[in-house]
Design a protein around this motif. Structure first.
Motif, PDB file in Angstrom:
ATOM      1  N   PRO A 374      -2.892  19.493  -0.819  1.00 47.90           N
ATOM      2  CA  PRO A 374      -2.060  18.733   0.135  1.00 47.90           C
ATOM      3  C   PRO A 374      -2.305  17.229   0.091  1.00 47.90           C
ATOM      4  O   PRO A 374      -1.360  16.431   0.117  1.00 47.90           O
ATOM      5  CB  PRO A 374      -2.464  19.333   1.492  1.00 47.90           C
ATOM      6  N   GLU A 375      -3.583  16.822   0.000  1.00 47.61           N
ATOM      7  CA  GLU A 375      -3.871  15.386  -0.022  1.00 47.61           C
ATOM      8  C   GLU A 375      -3.384  14.724  -1.313  1.00 47.61           C
ATOM      9  O   GLU A 375      -2.977  13.557  -1.317  1.00 47.61           O
ATOM     10  CB  GLU A 375      -5.370  15.132   0.171  1.00 47.61           C
ATOM     11  N   GLU A 376      -3.387  15.500  -2.432  1.00 49.79           N
ATOM     12  CA  GLU A 376      -2.888  14.960  -3.687  1.00 49.79           C
ATOM     13  C   GLU A 376      -1.375  14.769  -3.637  1.00 49.79           C
ATOM     14  O   GLU A 376      -0.839  13.779  -4.141  1.00 49.79           O
ATOM     15  CB  GLU A 376      -3.273  15.893  -4.842  1.00 49.79           C
ATOM     16  N   GLU A 377      -0.682  15.730  -3.024  1.00 50.32           N
ATOM     17  CA  GLU A 377       0.769  15.633  -2.892  1.00 50.32           C
ATOM     18  C   GLU A 377       1.148  14.434  -2.034  1.00 50.32           C
ATOM     19  O   GLU A 377       2.105  13.701  -2.339  1.00 50.32           O
ATOM     20  CB  GLU A 377       1.324  16.921  -2.284  1.00 50.32           C
ATOM     21  N   LYS A 378       0.378  14.200  -0.988  1.00 50.84           N
ATOM     22  CA  LYS A 378       0.662  13.064  -0.101  1.00 50.84           C
ATOM     23  C   LYS A 378       0.475  11.741  -0.840  1.00 50.84           C
ATOM     24  O   LYS A 378       1.278  10.815  -0.689  1.00 50.84           O
ATOM     25  CB  LYS A 378      -0.254  13.128   1.121  1.00 50.84           C
ATOM     26  N   LEU A 379      -0.577  11.645  -1.639  1.00 48.28           N
ATOM     27  CA  LEU A 379      -0.814  10.430  -2.408  1.00 48.28           C
ATOM     28  C   LEU A 379       0.336  10.152  -3.373  1.00 48.28           C
ATOM     29  O   LEU A 379       0.767   9.006  -3.539  1.00 48.28           O
ATOM     30  CB  LEU A 379      -2.122  10.546  -3.193  1.00 48.28           C
ATOM     31  N   LEU A 380       0.841  11.210  -4.023  1.00 50.03           N
ATOM     32  CA  LEU A 380       1.965  11.041  -4.945  1.00 50.03           C
ATOM     33  C   LEU A 380       3.215  10.575  -4.219  1.00 50.03           C
ATOM     34  O   LEU A 380       3.941   9.689  -4.689  1.00 50.03           O
ATOM     35  CB  LEU A 380       2.253  12.355  -5.673  1.00 50.03           C
ATOM     36  N   GLN A 381       3.481  11.169  -3.069  1.00 48.78           N
ATOM     37  CA  GLN A 381       4.675  10.782  -2.309  1.00 48.78           C
ATOM     38  C   GLN A 381       4.590   9.331  -1.855  1.00 48.78           C
ATOM     39  O   GLN A 381       5.590   8.607  -1.857  1.00 48.78           O
ATOM     40  CB  GLN A 381       4.846  11.717  -1.114  1.00 48.78           C
ATOM     41  N   ASN A 382       3.394   8.898  -1.484  1.00 47.33           N
ATOM     42  CA  ASN A 382       3.222   7.504  -1.057  1.00 47.33           C
ATOM     43  C   ASN A 382       3.360   6.536  -2.235  1.00 47.33           C
ATOM     44  O   ASN A 382       3.750   5.379  -2.060  1.00 47.33           O
ATOM     45  CB  ASN A 382       1.845   7.318  -0.399  1.00 47.33           C
ATOM     46  N   ALA A 383       3.004   7.019  -3.449  1.00 42.67           N
ATOM     47  CA  ALA A 383       3.055   6.147  -4.631  1.00 42.67           C
ATOM     48  C   ALA A 383       4.459   5.991  -5.187  1.00 42.67           C
ATOM     49  O   ALA A 383       4.742   5.036  -5.912  1.00 42.67           O
ATOM     50  CB  ALA A 383       2.133   6.695  -5.716  1.00 42.67           C
ATOM     51  N   LEU A 395       7.803  16.033  -8.230  1.00 38.16           N
ATOM     52  CA  LEU A 395       7.436  14.633  -8.401  1.00 38.16           C
ATOM     53  C   LEU A 395       6.473  14.467  -9.565  1.00 38.16           C
ATOM     54  O   LEU A 395       6.615  13.566 -10.394  1.00 38.16           O
ATOM     55  CB  LEU A 395       6.788  14.103  -7.115  1.00 38.16           C
ATOM     56  N   LEU A 396       5.474  15.354  -9.617  1.00 41.73           N
ATOM     57  CA  LEU A 396       4.477  15.272 -10.686  1.00 41.73           C
ATOM     58  C   LEU A 396       5.133  15.451 -12.052  1.00 41.73           C
ATOM     59  O   LEU A 396       4.824  14.719 -13.006  1.00 41.73           O
ATOM     60  CB  LEU A 396       3.398  16.340 -10.462  1.00 41.73           C
ATOM     61  N   GLN A 397       6.052  16.397 -12.144  1.00 41.85           N
ATOM     62  CA  GLN A 397       6.752  16.621 -13.409  1.00 41.85           C
ATOM     63  C   GLN A 397       7.555  15.387 -13.808  1.00 41.85           C
ATOM     64  O   GLN A 397       7.516  14.955 -14.971  1.00 41.85           O
ATOM     65  CB  GLN A 397       7.677  17.825 -13.290  1.00 41.85           C
ATOM     66  N   GLN A 404       5.859   6.471 -17.924  1.00 43.03           N
ATOM     67  CA  GLN A 404       5.783   5.072 -17.482  1.00 43.03           C
ATOM     68  C   GLN A 404       4.702   4.871 -16.430  1.00 43.03           C
ATOM     69  O   GLN A 404       4.411   3.735 -16.047  1.00 43.03           O
ATOM     70  CB  GLN A 404       7.150   4.631 -16.919  1.00 43.03           C
ATOM     71  N   TRP A 405       4.123   5.959 -15.978  1.00 44.99           N
ATOM     72  CA  TRP A 405       3.122   5.861 -14.913  1.00 44.99           C
ATOM     73  C   TRP A 405       1.898   5.061 -15.347  1.00 44.99           C
ATOM     74  O   TRP A 405       1.190   4.480 -14.522  1.00 44.99           O
ATOM     75  CB  TRP A 405       2.698   7.262 -14.469  1.00 44.99           C
ATOM     76  N   VAL A 406       1.652   5.023 -16.673  1.00 40.48           N
ATOM     77  CA  VAL A 406       0.481   4.313 -17.179  1.00 40.48           C
ATOM     78  C   VAL A 406       0.551   2.823 -16.837  1.00 40.48           C
ATOM     79  O   VAL A 406      -0.478   2.167 -16.658  1.00 40.48           O
ATOM     80  CB  VAL A 406       0.380   4.493 -18.709  1.00 40.48           C
ATOM     81  N   ALA A 414      -2.898   7.495  -8.021  1.00 45.08           N
ATOM     82  CA  ALA A 414      -2.471   8.738  -7.359  1.00 45.08           C
ATOM     83  C   ALA A 414      -2.612   9.949  -8.271  1.00 45.08           C
ATOM     84  O   ALA A 414      -2.838  11.075  -7.799  1.00 45.08           O
ATOM     85  CB  ALA A 414      -1.030   8.600  -6.888  1.00 45.08           C
ATOM     86  N   LEU A 415      -2.493   9.732  -9.570  1.00 42.92           N
ATOM     87  CA  LEU A 415      -2.556  10.840 -10.520  1.00 42.92           C
ATOM     88  C   LEU A 415      -3.980  11.214 -10.902  1.00 42.92           C
ATOM     89  O   LEU A 415      -4.220  12.332 -11.372  1.00 42.92           O
ATOM     90  CB  LEU A 415      -1.782  10.481 -11.795  1.00 42.92           C
ATOM     91  N   LYS A 416      -4.925  10.326 -10.734  1.00 46.99           N
ATOM     92  CA  LYS A 416      -6.279  10.565 -11.230  1.00 46.99           C
ATOM     93  C   LYS A 416      -6.883  11.849 -10.675  1.00 46.99           C
ATOM     94  O   LYS A 416      -7.391  12.687 -11.438  1.00 46.99           O
ATOM     95  CB  LYS A 416      -7.185   9.387 -10.906  1.00 46.99           C
TER      96      LYS A 416
END
Length: 509
Positions: A374-383, A395-397, A404-406, A414-416
């Motif tokens: 859950p906390e990882e999903e939230k970080l991605l949504q915020n990013a 989103l991750l896919q 381009q995320w690099v 957020a991906l780390k």
């Protein structure tokens, strides 16, 4: 391996690209079939030379040379046609085997009824032994003698490796039992012909012939050599390169390994390739293996790397007593492919549940996975600036497929966490037939290594990002545990990993 003692031009290396040289024709070979002939005619001519070579009790060198030259001249379909003929037309003579088996069973049955008489009758026993020898001979495929004669030819061993490379490609298209049998037999013979006792270990240096250095540039498969400065760096102070050579393929390593002498395990390939100036070798505590490349695709599945690695470790221990750490900085070539497939399957499963309502919810729940915490999903949504009501895995896919995320510090941060956790799971848990799913992991684990550490943004090249999201892994060879770890992995598939990985994945039990 003889070193050149005179200055030489390395200009030829400037022309070297990642393409190995074609196989040279044997000296004084008879004229090969006309390469300008139509494909069908050329293939027919090669087939005739094949038949002449296989049918002869002792194939003539001229016939073998004509076949090999003709085979080289064929295109891919033509080569595949010849391989099908070799596998099918010159297989085990089963009719003869059946006749011999009937005779053997008949004689054996008579002996069973009168065992005492058989012991007294040396003639009957001799007949049985002769039949057994005949059976053993009959069970050899007809192409056995041809392959052995080709191996004895100048250039024959390398040519057989080319044949097997073509055979492996054909098996990828049509997995026929008769082709598998040919591949299995040829692989067995290559294992015998390439035993460690027949191989010579040589340290490759800048003083070696330019033709050899060109091959190192051409065959480097893990971290491409960019230019002459890069090549000289990899062969200079603080670095080592060792190759396995066979006398039948002079001047060309079958496999080679590159080593960096460091104070400690490197956490990125940038440290290794761009470390200028290197540390003094007397300060080195760690031998880091960062690239191992095979030069012959046809030797796939023949674990020469295992023997090369062990011999290099023994040599370094003898020559550099200060080096106590033997580790790798390895790519993870299958990670991103596995993760994207996992994401795609979970997204598809969620879509089916949504379309079919609750009818499939119970049935499919067993296949649903929580890819993101859950906390990882939230970080991605915020990013991500525009979420568009997408689930975290969607989103991750989207982020990973764009690559381009690099370029975004926010997205990278957020991906780390999810990528490091999922990579640790991939290395330590994902298996195929009881062994590590990742090919590089399987290689080192079966050799007795353990997973020591995974490193974020360790390979920022395009290839590194595409294959593993830039993550690399250190495998550690604890000399006192190598045999124990290798045995437990081969026996039960147990993967030894450092406690440092426990923050990403639960320890193996």
């Amino acid at each position: 391996m003889t070193r050149s003692q005179t200055p030489k031009s390395l200009a030829v290396l400037l022309r070297a690209r990642m393409h190995p040289d074609p196989i040279p024709s044997p000296p004084h070979a008879p004229s090969p079939p006309d390469s300008s002939a139509p494909p069908a005619a050329a293939s027919s001519s090669v087939r005739q030379w094949l038949h002449a070579s296989v049918s002869a009790a002792s194939p003539s060198p001229a016939a073998l040379d004509c076949f090999s030259d003709g085979y080289r001249s064929l295109d891919r379909p033509g080569r595949h046609e010849i391989l099908r003929s070799l596998a099918t037309d010159y297989d085990v003579p089963r009719a003869r085997v059946r006749d011999l088996m009937r005779q053997y069973v008949s004689v054996s049955a008579t002996g069973d009824e009168h065992p005492a008489a058989e012991k007294e009758d040396g003639g009957a026993a001799s007949a049985l032994y002769r039949m057994e020898r005949g059976l053993r001979d009959a069970l050899r495929p007809k192409y056995a003698g041809f392959l052995e004669a080709m191996n004895a030819q100048p250039g024959g061993l390398k040519f057989l490796a080319v044949i097997r490379a073509d055979l492996l490609a054909l098996l990828g298209e049509e997995n026929a039992p008769v082709l598998r049998a040919l591949d299995g037999y040829l692989k067995e013979k290559l294992v015998t012909w390439l035993s460690p006792a027949a191989l010579a270990l040589h340290q490759i240096t800048w003083d070696d012939p330019a033709t050899l250095l060109e091959k190192i540039v051409a065959y480097e498969a893990v971290h491409p050599i960019r230019n002459l400065i890069d090549l000289k760096r990899r062969l200079g102070v603080g670095r080592r390169c060792f190759g396995y050579f066979h006398p039948a393929i002079p001047g060309e390593p079958l496999i080679f390994i590159e080593v960096a002498l460091l104070k400690d395990m490197a956490t990125s390939i940038q440290e290794v390739l761009l470390d200028v100036p290197p540390i003094a070798e007397s300060e080195a505590k760690c031998a880091l293996f960062y690239s191992i490349s095979s030069t012959q695709p046809g030797l796939s599945g023949i674990n020469l790397g295992k023997f090369l690695l062990k011999r290099v470790i023994d040599m370094l221990r003898r020559d550099m007593p200060s080096v106590q750490i033997f580790a790798t900085l390895s790519p993870i070539p299958g990670f991103m492919q596995w993760l994207l497939a996992k994401l795609a399957s979970q997204i598809k499963l969620a879509e089916r549940e949504l379309q079919d309502g609750n009818s499939l919810e119970i049935a499919s729940s067993a296949f649903r996975e929580s890819i993101l915490l859950p906390e990882e999903e939230k970080l991605l949504q915020n990013a991500v600036e525009q979420v568009d009501s997408k689930q975290g895995i969607e989103l991750l896919q989207d982020i990973l497929t764009s690559s381009q995320w690099v370029k975004s510090d926010k997205l990278s941060a957020a991906l780390k966490s999810p990528l490091m956790r999922l990579c640790a799971r991939y290395l330590a848990r994902e298996k195929k037939r009881g062994k590590a799913l990742d090919a590089v992991a399987n290689f080192h684990l079966q050799n007795g290594a353990m997973i020591e550490r995974i490193n974020w943004m360790a390979d920022q090249s395009e290839k590194g990002i595409e294959q593993s999201g830039g993550i690399m892994v250190n495998y550690l060879y604890r000399l006192e545990n190598i045999e124990e770890y290798a045995l437990s992995y081969s026996g039960t598939g147990h993967i030894h990993a450092s406690p440092s990985l426990s923050k990403y994945v639960e320890p193996d039990t």
